[in-house]
Motif scaffolding. Structure first.
Motif, short mmCIF file in Angstrom:
data_model
loop_
_atom_site.label_atom_id
_atom_site.label_comp_id
_atom_site.label_asym_id
_atom_site.label_seq_id
_atom_site.Cartn_x
_atom_site.Cartn_y
_atom_site.Cartn_z
N GLU A 13 0.05 -6.45 10.91
CA GLU A 13 0.06 -6.56 10.28
C GLU A 13 -0.74 -5.99 8.79
O GLU A 13 -0.74 -6.77 7.79
N ASP A 67 2.10 -3.62 5.19
CA ASP A 67 2.53 -4.96 4.33
C ASP A 67 2.61 -4.62 2.97
O ASP A 67 2.07 -3.74 2.27
N SER A 107 -3.28 -12.35 -2.72
CA SER A 107 -2.80 -12.07 -1.10
C SER A 107 -1.14 -11.69 -0.80
O SER A 107 -0.15 -12.16 -0.72
N ARG A 141 0.18 -12.31 2.01
CA ARG A 141 1.29 -13.25 2.64
C ARG A 141 1.50 -14.46 1.15
O ARG A 141 2.93 -14.49 1.78
N GLU A 155 5.05 -12.71 -0.40
CA GLU A 155 6.01 -13.47 0.62
C GLU A 155 6.67 -14.64 0.50
O GLU A 155 7.42 -13.98 0.24
#
Length: 244
Positions: free
Chosen positions: A136, A139, A221, A223, A226
């Motif tokens: 994780e 990235d 971030s 995330r 993305e």
């Protein structure tokens, strides 16, 4: 790579080969092997365009030492009256954060650079890309990764030196959008990804890619970056979503 050590000669066991004696480090320690490779490249270059790129360069001293070996190989071939190309361009792979940080100094002595995204990501994020327990953290859209790559691209463009990107980032649609927005114009991908990357490059407007990249660089971030890019990809090239 740390997971691709050659079986043709004995290598001591290392606790962490990704941080150990490999790539240019190994070449500089085994000049008898390095010399054979350089001679072969220089001779092959006489028959077509060939460049020499050193992997895993960490310091400018390493790059300078490697270039000395190139000049020595040229001198040998000239003395032996063997055909070779004396004007082969010499560059390096940017995959170590130290090299990315010092890119302006190094690129004053290099002809070109290629950003090796796979290793660069794992070194920036301190996450072994072969270890499922920390996957994780590995990235490609982490802000630290994007800002590092942008720094390298900006400096190379400022100095007028070609810069490309290879590795998974060059073949993943979401990251291709960001790379295009940063000004990267050359991507190195596996042959199975060529149609996808070509299709995305044709479908996206560069001005839009720049705006999306600016948005991504303002976010904190991976995330969130993305999610934003995934939403935009569905609008721009929904056919590419399955490999995003």
């Amino acid at each position: 790579g740390g997971d691709k050590m050659p079986s043709s000669f004995a290598m001591p066991s290392e606790d962490n080969p990704f941080l150990g004696q490999r790539s240019i480090r190994l070449a500089l320690e085994r000049p008898e092997l390095f010399n054979v490779q350089l001679r072969a490249i220089l001779r092959a270059a006489k028959s077509g365009t060939v460049n020499i790129m050193f992997p895993l360069v960490t310091t400018i001293d390493e790059f300078r030492r490697a270039k000395v070996f190139v000049e020595e190989a040229k001198a040998e071939l000239k003395a032996e009256e063997l055909p070779y190309d004396p004007d082969v361009k010499v560059g390096l792979m940017i995959e170590v954060p130290a090299a990315a940080t010092m890119i302006k100094t190094i690129m004053k002595e290099a002809d070109f650079a290629s950003i090796g995204s796979n290793d660069l990501i794992q070194y920036i994020m301190a996450a072994d890309r072969t270890n499922p327990q920390v996957v994780e953290l590995y990235d490609s859209l982490a802000p630290a990764v994007l800002h590092t790559i942008k720094h390298v691209v900006d400096v190379c463009r400022e100095l007028g030196k070609p810069v490309s990107v290879c590795g998974e980032m060059a073949s993943r649609p979401l990251t291709v959008i960001v790379l295009l927005g940063m000004g990267v114009t050359e991507l190195s991908v596996g042959q199975t990804f060529v149609p996808v990357v070509k299709g995305l490059v044709r479908d996206i407007d560069l001005s839009e890619a720049r705006k999306l990249t600016e948005r991504a660089l303002e976010m904190d971030s991976g995330r969130d970056i993305e999610a934003m890019l995934d939403e935009e990809l569905m609008r721009i090239a929904p056919w590419a979503e399955e490999v995003a």
